[in-house]
Design a protein around this motif. Structure first.
Motif, short mmCIF file in Angstrom:
data_model
loop_
_atom_site.label_atom_id
_atom_site.label_comp_id
_atom_site.label_asym_id
_atom_site.label_seq_id
_atom_site.Cartn_x
_atom_site.Cartn_y
_atom_site.Cartn_z
N SER A 73 30.15 8.13 24.31
CA SER A 73 30.52 9.29 23.50
C SER A 73 32.01 9.55 23.68
O SER A 73 32.65 8.95 24.55
N ALA A 74 32.50 10.51 22.93
CA ALA A 74 33.86 11.00 23.15
C ALA A 74 33.86 11.82 24.45
O ALA A 74 32.81 12.28 24.90
N THR A 102 35.04 16.19 20.54
CA THR A 102 34.57 16.28 19.14
C THR A 102 34.77 17.71 18.62
O THR A 102 35.23 17.91 17.49
N GLU A 154 35.59 8.72 20.06
CA GLU A 154 34.88 7.61 20.72
C GLU A 154 35.77 6.38 20.84
O GLU A 154 35.56 5.53 21.71
N PHE A 199 28.14 7.05 17.73
CA PHE A 199 28.30 8.13 16.74
C PHE A 199 28.95 7.68 15.43
O PHE A 199 29.17 8.49 14.56
N ARG A 253 25.91 15.30 15.02
CA ARG A 253 26.16 15.65 16.42
C ARG A 253 25.10 15.03 17.32
O ARG A 253 23.93 14.98 16.98
N GLY A 254 25.55 14.54 18.45
CA GLY A 254 24.63 13.87 19.37
C GLY A 254 24.30 12.45 18.95
O GLY A 254 23.41 11.80 19.52
N GLY A 255 25.02 11.94 17.95
CA GLY A 255 24.66 10.66 17.32
C GLY A 255 24.85 9.42 18.18
O GLY A 255 24.33 8.35 17.84
N SER A 256 25.56 9.54 19.30
CA SER A 256 25.72 8.35 20.15
C SER A 256 24.39 7.89 20.73
O SER A 256 24.20 6.71 21.02
N ASP A 257 23.45 8.83 20.90
CA ASP A 257 22.11 8.45 21.37
C ASP A 257 21.52 7.44 20.37
O ASP A 257 20.91 6.45 20.77
N1 ASP Z 1 30.78 12.93 20.22
C1 ASP Z 1 29.68 13.27 19.33
C2 ASP Z 1 29.26 14.71 19.55
O1 ASP Z 1 29.85 15.41 20.36
C3 ASP Z 1 28.53 12.34 19.45
C4 ASP Z 1 27.84 12.32 20.79
O2 ASP Z 1 28.39 12.74 21.80
O3 ASP Z 1 26.69 11.86 20.83
O4 ASP Z 1 28.37 15.17 18.89
#
Ligand code: ASP
Ligand code: ADP
Ligand code: MG
Length: 410
Positions: free
Chosen positions: A41-42, A47, A74, A136, A150-154
């Motif tokens: 992730s970043a 973000t 990222e 992400f 958001r949360g897309g790195s998962d």
């Molecule tokens: N950097 C993105 C976020 O803060 C993606 C992630 O962290 O999964 O939503």
């Protein structure tokens, strides 16, 4: 030798020291003979910072440029992690989503992954390199940069694991697994050794942000073994499983696996609409026409031929929905339109509910004991959700955790 995909979240790569810690962990896995693909992730807060920059210019930046901006977070961490790995003599190569060719649709800001090209990553792994991929993000068919929500790195982690047929996808974060509820709200929350995909999907969609919903969906669909673990402390974490045997065994013992909550919804009510066929459609048609998703819906029994109609939407869509309803109030013959943004949704999730009665009444009793008024209720096979005033969120979650004795091993 196994092929492992590891995803490290924002806190895990939040500063240089932590990035170096991740490098050490990755090298540890490689030295034990495994091939490792890392998704990062970043850095935490980055973000949000980037979003703030764009919003400082305009409230509605163009979705394409917004994604070009957000994807930069990222890109920084993949490079820094590779630099840290190389400094330790570990060959590594970084890739942006576009460089891998993580192909997505063109829905900027919430794109879905359609395909992942694996040849370049396999070449690197075969040459003994660690592959580091930006989470992400992807590209659409025309080469535009897209982001996955958001949360897309998962979801990037799971998609790479599926495409590479990895032995396991490990989601490293700042908690050591999936808990019975967010341990930040209930300190007594207990780590689960295992949870089924079905339950995890409900938990994620009802507000537990430990995993992005799409990541769970994707893993369930492609049978990706998925584990949530801590970057900072050793431990087995939580395995997300679809084992039937586990379900049967668990159903007999455990009623509730977890409690999810969500404070990002708002409630709207249309009062005194004439109760005739088409009411629901006339109210919700224009709302969905404006691309606004509706969650819970209640229509009261009518008295005097009129009825009240209440539903919830995401808080970001509240103003727009209220506007739409107000514009149509006269046409609908409604007496009044009102709304409330200060609500919270609390949900109990558990596959054991399928075979047990009385969960709902026990839930309502626990909330009543604390003097918490329930505004809306909705149920499905493995969950019960209630809407309460936002100020009762923490109290409600704690009361339910205690009533169902979730701190104790079943
Ligand atoms: N950097 C993105 C976020 O803060 C993606 C992630 O962290 O999964 O939503
Ligand atoms: P990352 O940046 O690593 O992706 P997130 O902040 O997205 O991490 O997710 C981890 C957080 O999810 C935890 O710090 C915790 O507060 C929260 N959380 C919410 N519900 C749960 C739960 N049931 N179990 C564990 N963590 C949860
Ligand atoms: Mg996350």
């Amino acid at each position: 030798m196994a092929l492992i995909v590891q995803k490290y979240g924002g806190t895990s790569v939040g500063n240089i020291e932590r990035i170096e810690n991740v490098a050490e962990k990755v090298i540890g896995w490689r030295e034990r003979g495994h091939q490792v693909v890392v998704v990062v992730s970043a850095m935490s807060g980055e973000t949000d910072r980037l979003i703030g920059l764009a919003k400082g210019i305009t409230a509605r930046p163009s979705p394409r440029e917004f994604d070009v901006l957000l994807s930069t977070g990222e890109q920084v961490t993949i490079a820094l992690l590779c630099i840290a790995l190389e400094k330790r003599g570990c060959p590594a190569r970084s890739y942006t989503g576009g460089q891998v060719r993580i192909l997505t649709d063109d829905a900027f800001n919430k794109a879905r992954i359609c395909d992942v090209e694996v040849d370049a990553m396999r070449g690197d792994l075969d040459a003994g390199r660690v592959v580091v991929v930006a989470g992400f993000q992807g590209v659409d068919e025309d080469g535009n940069i897209t982001t996955l929500g958001r949360g897309g790195s998962d979801t990037t982690g799971v998609a790479l694991a599926a495409a590479l047929k990895a032995d396991e996808c490990q989601i490293y974060t700042d908690v050591d697994g999936v808990y019975t509820t967010d341990p930040r709200v209930v300190p007594e929350a207990r780590r689960l050794d295992r949870i089924t995909f079905e339950e995890m999907l409900e938990m994620a969609s009802l507000g537990s942000k430990v995993l992005q919903i799409r990541a769970v969906e994707f893993a369930g669909k492609h049978n990706v073994p998925l584990r949530v673990l801590s970057t900072f402390v050793e431990g087995p974490g939580t395995l997300i499983t679809y084992e039937e045997a586990f379900e049967v065994e668990q159903m007999e013992k455990v009623l509730i696996s977890g409690i999810a909550f969500n404070r990002s919804e708002a409630k709207l009510t249309v009062l005194g609409v004439p109760d005739r066929p088409g009411v629901a459609f006339n109210i919700l048609g224009p709302v969905s026409g404006a691309n606004i998703e509706v969650d819970m819906i209640i229509q009261n029994i009518s008295h005097d031929g009129t009825t009240d109609f209440t539903f919830t939407v995401h808080r970001n869509d509240f103003e727009r929905t209220l506007e739409i309803l107000k514009e149509r109030a006269a046409e609908l013959g409604a007496r009044e339109v009102s709304g409330d943004t200060k609500i919270a949704k609390l949900s109990l999730v558990g596959i054991g509910m399928r075979s047990h009665a009385g969960v709902a009444s026990k839930m309502f009793q626990a909330l009543a004991k604390e003097g918490i008024n329930i505004r809306m209720i909705s149920t499905s096979e493995i969950k019960i959700s209630v809407v309460v005033d936002e100020k009762y969120l923490e109290l409600g979650v704690r009361a339910l955790h205690e009533a169902f004795e979730l701190d104790k091993v079943a």
